[in-house]
Scaffold this motif. Structure first.
Motif, PDB file in Angstrom:
ATOM      1  N   VAL A   1      -1.751  83.839  24.875  1.00 40.04           N
ATOM      2  CA  VAL A   1      -1.380  84.551  26.102  1.00 40.04           C
ATOM      3  C   VAL A   1      -2.603  84.582  27.011  1.00 40.04           C
ATOM      4  CG1 VAL A   1       0.419  86.004  25.105  1.00 40.04           C
ATOM      5  CG2 VAL A   1      -1.947  86.779  25.039  1.00 40.04           C
ATOM      6  N   PRO A   2      -2.410  84.426  28.316  1.00 39.64           N
ATOM      7  CA  PRO A   2      -3.562  84.542  29.221  1.00 39.64           C
ATOM      8  C   PRO A   2      -3.969  86.000  29.372  1.00 39.64           C
ATOM      9  CG  PRO A   2      -1.548  84.172  30.450  1.00 39.64           C
ATOM     10  CD  PRO A   2      -1.186  84.076  28.996  1.00 39.64           C
ATOM     11  N   VAL A   3      -5.255  86.282  29.404  1.00 39.90           N
ATOM     12  CA  VAL A   3      -5.688  87.676  29.473  1.00 39.90           C
ATOM     13  C   VAL A   3      -6.589  87.976  30.666  1.00 39.90           C
ATOM     14  CG1 VAL A   3      -5.453  88.122  27.020  1.00 39.90           C
ATOM     15  CG2 VAL A   3      -7.580  87.155  27.866  1.00 39.90           C
ATOM     16  N   ASP A   4      -7.342  87.018  31.141  1.00 41.97           N
ATOM     17  CA  ASP A   4      -8.278  87.307  32.223  1.00 41.97           C
ATOM     18  C   ASP A   4      -8.343  86.109  33.159  1.00 41.97           C
ATOM     19  OD1 ASP A   4     -10.273  87.937  33.947  1.00 41.97           O
ATOM     20  OD2 ASP A   4     -11.743  88.502  32.418  1.00 41.97           O
ATOM     21  N   ARG A   5      -7.551  86.136  34.206  1.00 45.08           N
ATOM     22  CA  ARG A   5      -7.468  84.976  35.082  1.00 45.08           C
ATOM     23  C   ARG A   5      -8.716  84.801  35.934  1.00 45.08           C
ATOM     24  NH1 ARG A   5      -1.109  85.523  36.687  1.00 45.08           N
ATOM     25  NH2 ARG A   5      -0.306  84.680  34.751  1.00 45.08           N
TER      26      ARG A   5
ATOM     27  N   MET B   1       6.009  84.335  28.086  1.00 43.12           N
ATOM     28  CA  MET B   1       6.957  83.662  28.980  1.00 43.12           C
ATOM     29  C   MET B   1       6.211  82.655  29.850  1.00 43.12           C
ATOM     30  SD  MET B   1       9.844  83.106  30.678  1.00 43.12           S
ATOM     31  CE  MET B   1      11.033  84.380  30.276  1.00 43.12           C
ATOM     32  N   ILE B   2       6.717  81.425  29.866  1.00 41.46           N
ATOM     33  CA  ILE B   2       6.158  80.413  30.768  1.00 41.46           C
ATOM     34  C   ILE B   2       6.846  80.544  32.123  1.00 41.46           C
ATOM     35  CG2 ILE B   2       5.818  77.960  31.197  1.00 41.46           C
ATOM     36  CD1 ILE B   2       5.941  77.493  28.195  1.00 41.46           C
ATOM     37  N   GLU B   3       6.065  80.605  33.180  1.00 37.68           N
ATOM     38  CA  GLU B   3       6.584  80.583  34.536  1.00 37.68           C
ATOM     39  C   GLU B   3       6.049  79.337  35.229  1.00 37.68           C
ATOM     40  OE1 GLU B   3       7.230  85.315  35.540  1.00 37.68           O
ATOM     41  OE2 GLU B   3       5.573  84.240  36.498  1.00 37.68           O
TER      42      GLU B   3
ATOM     43  N   GLY C   1       0.690  88.368  33.083  1.00 38.52           N
ATOM     44  CA  GLY C   1       1.057  88.181  31.689  1.00 38.52           C
ATOM     45  C   GLY C   1       1.792  86.903  31.393  1.00 38.52           C
ATOM     46  N   SER C   2       2.140  86.130  32.429  1.00 40.76           N
ATOM     47  CA  SER C   2       2.855  84.874  32.195  1.00 40.76           C
ATOM     48  C   SER C   2       1.875  83.752  31.879  1.00 40.76           C
ATOM     49  CB  SER C   2       3.681  84.492  33.422  1.00 40.76           C
ATOM     50  OG  SER C   2       2.839  84.205  34.528  1.00 40.76           O
ATOM     51  N   VAL C   3       2.387  82.721  31.208  1.00 44.79           N
ATOM     52  CA  VAL C   3       1.652  81.472  31.040  1.00 44.79           C
ATOM     53  C   VAL C   3       2.081  80.571  32.180  1.00 44.79           C
ATOM     54  CG1 VAL C   3       1.245  79.479  29.560  1.00 44.79           C
ATOM     55  CG2 VAL C   3       1.524  81.742  28.544  1.00 44.79           C
ATOM     56  N   ARG C   4       1.149  80.126  32.990  1.00 43.86           N
ATOM     57  CA  ARG C   4       1.481  79.460  34.251  1.00 43.86           C
ATOM     58  C   ARG C   4       1.551  77.940  34.077  1.00 43.86           C
ATOM     59  NH1 ARG C   4      -3.463  81.109  37.430  1.00 43.86           N
ATOM     60  NH2 ARG C   4      -4.286  80.666  35.354  1.00 43.86           N
TER      61      ARG C   4
END
Length: 358
Positions: A345-349, A1-3, A67-70
């Motif tokens: 998916v992003p995993v480690d910001r 999900m893109i936020e 878990g979002s794609v920013r």
């Protein structure tokens, strides 16, 4: 999900378009508090009345869920870059630093996706190229160029510069959807009930036309759709029309044409003398509702509480300053296609990296 967080959100044109594309917009920032009702009422997102220059990383990061794609969107005010400022020194305009504030937030928060929209002439300024250089130095793939909005189904002859950037891989805007088959003024506003100059329709407070004085009413009646002031009797022509500069703005005091897209909507698009903003058939300037529809806003979009009444100047500013909703949707669809292509998916910001599944 893109936020997404929408900086310089105004009345919510970009946010509304991103939502149409399936992107969850969490919040919008703008210094103009008058935009709060339009933004929150229509979009279900939080409006923060604040100078973007004062936004800090932790505050911005707090809007996104794990878990979002920013996506960080930032359509900084275009006035310093506009052709309407030809010959005026804009180097001390207080809006110049805003693109720099946007770049700072990108460097600090490292969102996976970024978009910026502005007038085409933004590319003539060093601050824009500094912005792009910042993105590239931070590891973003960047795609940018001029977009003819009519090629994507906006009923308006508007051209904008659109930048898309991604940490995930190369990105581009989706192909045009309406080349050779643009939406027209007829498609967009012909169904609205007729009103007179100075009248407001009782069922829609935004379907309201400004009042023409007697002289401008004579000009209106002498104007042809797509014509110019040269169609008028000599006694209606003003001194400014006869100056050499008058030949540059021959559409001013003009009527739109039914079978073509409308002109670019400006903050003064409700005024007959401010551009080609005359109704194609009725003897009046276009209403605020018609201007909003030509900007792609839904017909039920509210710009002020119903109890507050409609102020032409305030609402005109919101409409004219907005990112057209359809353009916002196209930007959102481009990001959705990009995400599908890269399946990421992003995993480690803490490392600002993304994982690409095998």
């Amino acid at each position: 999900m893109i936020e997404a967080v929408d900086l310089f959100c105004g009345a919510g044109g970009l946010t509304a378009g991103l939502r149409e594309a399936g992107i969850r917009v969490r919040a919008g920032y703008d210094i103009e508090g008058a935009c709060r009702h339009a933004y929150e009422f229509n979009n279900g997102a939080t409006f923060v009345e604040k100078d973007v220059g004062g936004v800090e990383k932790n505050e911005l990061d707090g809007w996104y869920t794990d878990g979002s794609v920013r996506l960080l969107a930032g359509c900084a005010p275009c006035q310093p870059f506009s052709t309407y400022n030809q010959g005026r020194d804009t180097t001390k305009d207080d809006k110049w630093p805003l693109l720099g504030a946007f770049a700072r937030l990108i460097k600090e928060s490292q969102p996976e996706l970024v978009t910026m929209e502005n007038v085409p002439d933004v590319t003539k300024h060093a601050i824009y190229h500094e912005f792009v250089a910042t993105l590239k130095s931070e590891g973003y793939f960047v795609s940018a160029g001029r977009v003819a909005c009519a090629d994507y189904g906006l009923p308006q002859q508007r051209r904008r510069h659109v930048l898309l950037a991604s940490k995930l891989g190369p990105i581009s805007i989706i192909p045009p959807t309406h080349v050779g088959q643009p939406k027209t003024v007829w498609d967009t506003i012909s169904h609205l009930p007729a009103i007179e100059s100075g009248e407001c329709h009782p069922d829609d407070p935004l379907h309201k036309a400004s009042k023409l004085n007697d002289r401008n009413m004579r000009r209106m009646r002498a104007s042809k759709p797509g014509g110019t002031w040269k169609d008028w009797p000599a006694d209606l022509v003003t001194d400014c029309h006869n100056r050499s500069s008058g030949s540059t703005y021959i559409g001013v005091y003009g009527r739109m044409e039914w079978k073509k897209p409308g002109p670019t909507m400006t903050t003064l698009c409700y005024g007959y003398g401010n551009g080609r903003f005359g109704h194609p058939k009725q003897d009046r300037a276009i209403s605020l509702r018609e201007a909003a529809l030509l900007q792609g806003f839904p017909e039920n979009y509210e710009f002020a509480p119903q109890s507050a009444g409609i102020n032409f100047r305030n609402v005109g500013r919101m409409i004219g300053n907005a990112v057209p909703v359809r353009l916002g949707e196209v930007i959102g669809l481009s990001f959705q296609a990009h995400l599908e292509e890269h399946r990421t998916v992003p995993v480690d910001r803490t490392r600002h990296e993304v994982e690409i599944p095998v």
